[in-house]
Write an enzyme that holds these catalytic residues in place. Structure first.
Site, mmCIF file in Angstrom:
data_model
loop_
_atom_site.group_PDB
_atom_site.id
_atom_site.type_symbol
_atom_site.label_atom_id
_atom_site.label_comp_id
_atom_site.label_asym_id
_atom_site.label_seq_id
_atom_site.Cartn_x
_atom_site.Cartn_y
_atom_site.Cartn_z
ATOM 1 N N LYS A 16 0.824 -1.218 0.000
ATOM 2 C CA LYS A 16 0.000 0.000 0.000
ATOM 3 C C LYS A 16 0.855 1.265 0.000
ATOM 4 C CE LYS A 16 -2.115 -0.633 3.917
ATOM 5 N NZ LYS A 16 -1.658 -1.972 4.340
ATOM 6 N N ARG A 91 -9.468 1.616 8.807
ATOM 7 C CA ARG A 91 -9.149 0.225 9.102
ATOM 8 C C ARG A 91 -10.256 -0.465 9.877
ATOM 9 N NH1 ARG A 91 -3.197 1.145 8.927
ATOM 10 N NH2 ARG A 91 -2.095 -0.808 9.124
ATOM 11 N N ARG A 130 11.226 -6.352 4.986
ATOM 12 C CA ARG A 130 11.096 -4.947 5.370
ATOM 13 C C ARG A 130 11.699 -4.700 6.760
ATOM 14 N NH1 ARG A 130 5.264 -2.224 5.266
ATOM 15 N NH2 ARG A 130 4.982 -3.118 7.333
ATOM 16 N N ARG A 136 11.687 -1.407 11.227
ATOM 17 C CA ARG A 136 10.446 -1.020 11.907
ATOM 18 C C ARG A 136 10.190 -1.922 13.096
ATOM 19 N NH1 ARG A 136 5.260 0.311 8.168
ATOM 20 N NH2 ARG A 136 4.218 -0.697 9.922
ATOM 21 N N ARG A 147 -0.820 -8.361 13.317
ATOM 22 C CA ARG A 147 -1.347 -7.349 12.387
ATOM 23 C C ARG A 147 -2.110 -8.001 11.241
ATOM 24 N NH1 ARG A 147 3.819 -4.911 11.021
ATOM 25 N NH2 ARG A 147 2.727 -3.580 9.568
HETATM 26 P P1 AMP Z 1 0.781 1.095 8.854
HETATM 27 O O1 AMP Z 1 2.022 1.882 8.615
HETATM 28 O O2 AMP Z 1 -0.386 1.618 8.064
HETATM 29 O O3 AMP Z 1 0.977 -0.383 8.698
HETATM 30 O O4 AMP Z 1 0.398 1.329 10.391
HETATM 31 C C1 AMP Z 1 1.258 0.936 11.439
HETATM 32 C C2 AMP Z 1 0.501 0.850 12.759
HETATM 33 O O5 AMP Z 1 -0.080 2.120 13.067
HETATM 34 C C3 AMP Z 1 -0.661 -0.127 12.767
HETATM 35 O O6 AMP Z 1 -0.266 -1.439 13.059
HETATM 36 C C4 AMP Z 1 -1.538 0.469 13.867
HETATM 37 O O7 AMP Z 1 -1.023 0.181 15.155
HETATM 38 C C5 AMP Z 1 -1.367 1.955 13.629
HETATM 39 N N1 AMP Z 1 -2.380 2.470 12.660
HETATM 40 C C6 AMP Z 1 -2.151 3.039 11.445
HETATM 41 N N2 AMP Z 1 -3.294 3.382 10.834
HETATM 42 C C7 AMP Z 1 -4.294 3.024 11.689
HETATM 43 C C8 AMP Z 1 -5.714 3.092 11.642
HETATM 44 N N3 AMP Z 1 -6.351 3.607 10.557
HETATM 45 N N4 AMP Z 1 -6.407 2.623 12.710
HETATM 46 C C9 AMP Z 1 -5.793 2.126 13.793
HETATM 47 N N5 AMP Z 1 -4.466 2.008 13.901
HETATM 48 C C10 AMP Z 1 -3.708 2.458 12.856
#
Ligand code: AMP
Length: 190
Positions: A16, A91, A130, A136, A147
């Site tokens: 994404k 989400r 990654r 990360r 996740r």
């Molecule tokens: P991402 O970089 O989009 O994979 O997000 C990393 C982490 O940030 C996720 O595992 C969540 O803990 C938090 N996070 C990001 N976007 C959201 C969202 N829309 N709702 C809830 N938690 C989020």
């Protein structure tokens, strides 16, 4: 005309973020990534960052109220008037409803939702890679598994939510970044 108010859906590791960056470069609209914004908030120790950090480290979703506040603030800024690429938000069903309400208030609406599909074994492989490249802290095997489960249980139902609104385009996420990018362009042109 190419749609410019876009949302990318997909499990962690589906690409994404990478595809959002490609779209942003092509369309000249901002990327809106709640993950990036939350990571920045954690680094600068803002109140939002302090609320979010423990959830992120565990691979759980940050509470809706926190994330919705972050997304609303970002989408209300004028640079999103010409369009945006949402990546990682919404989400949950509550977030999707909040997004609909916000866009309605702003007199806008989503134009296309791209759902990127990738098999679980490929995802795990990409995420492990990654974690080595980006370091990360939420890319450890345990949080990756959590996740992926969170995605299946809380986020995947949004695919039907957007299908019912006739906004959904499904994209095969296998292969190289360029192959997936080409499929996304085809989906946007259709
Ligand atoms: P991402 O970089 O989009 O994979 O997000 C990393 C982490 O940030 C996720 O595992 C969540 O803990 C938090 N996070 C990001 N976007 C959201 C969202 N829309 N709702 C809830 N938690 C989020």
């Amino acid at each position: 005309m190419t749609p410019r108010r876009l949302l990318l859906l997909g499990p962690p590791g589906a690409g994404k973020g990478t595809q959002a960056q490609r779209l942003v470069a092509k369309l000249g609209v901002p990327q809106v990534s709640t993950g990036d914004m939350l990571r920045a908030a954690v680094v600068s120790r803002t109140p939002v960052g302090q609320q979010a950090q423990a959830y992120m480290d565990r691979g759980e979703l940050v509470p809706d109220a926190v994330v919705i506040g972050v997304a609303e603030e970002r989408l209300s800024r004028p640079d999103t008037a010409a369009g945006f690429v949402l990546d990682g938000f919404p989400r949950t069903a509550a977030q999707a409803r909040a997004l609909d309400a916000l866009l309605q208030k702003l007199g806008r609406s989503l134009e296309r939702v791209l759902s990127i599909h990738v098999d679980d074994d490929v995802l795990v492989e990409r995420l492990v890679r990654r974690s080595q490249v980006e370091g990360r802290s939420d890319d450890t095997p345990e949080t990756v598994r959590r996740r992926m489960r969170v995605y299946r249980e809380q986020t995947a139902p949004l695919i039907d939510y957007y299908r019912l609104q006739s906004l959904l385009a499904e994209v095969d996420g296998r292969g190289s970044v360029e192959e997936v990018e080409r499929r996304i362009q085809e989906a946007l042109a259709a």
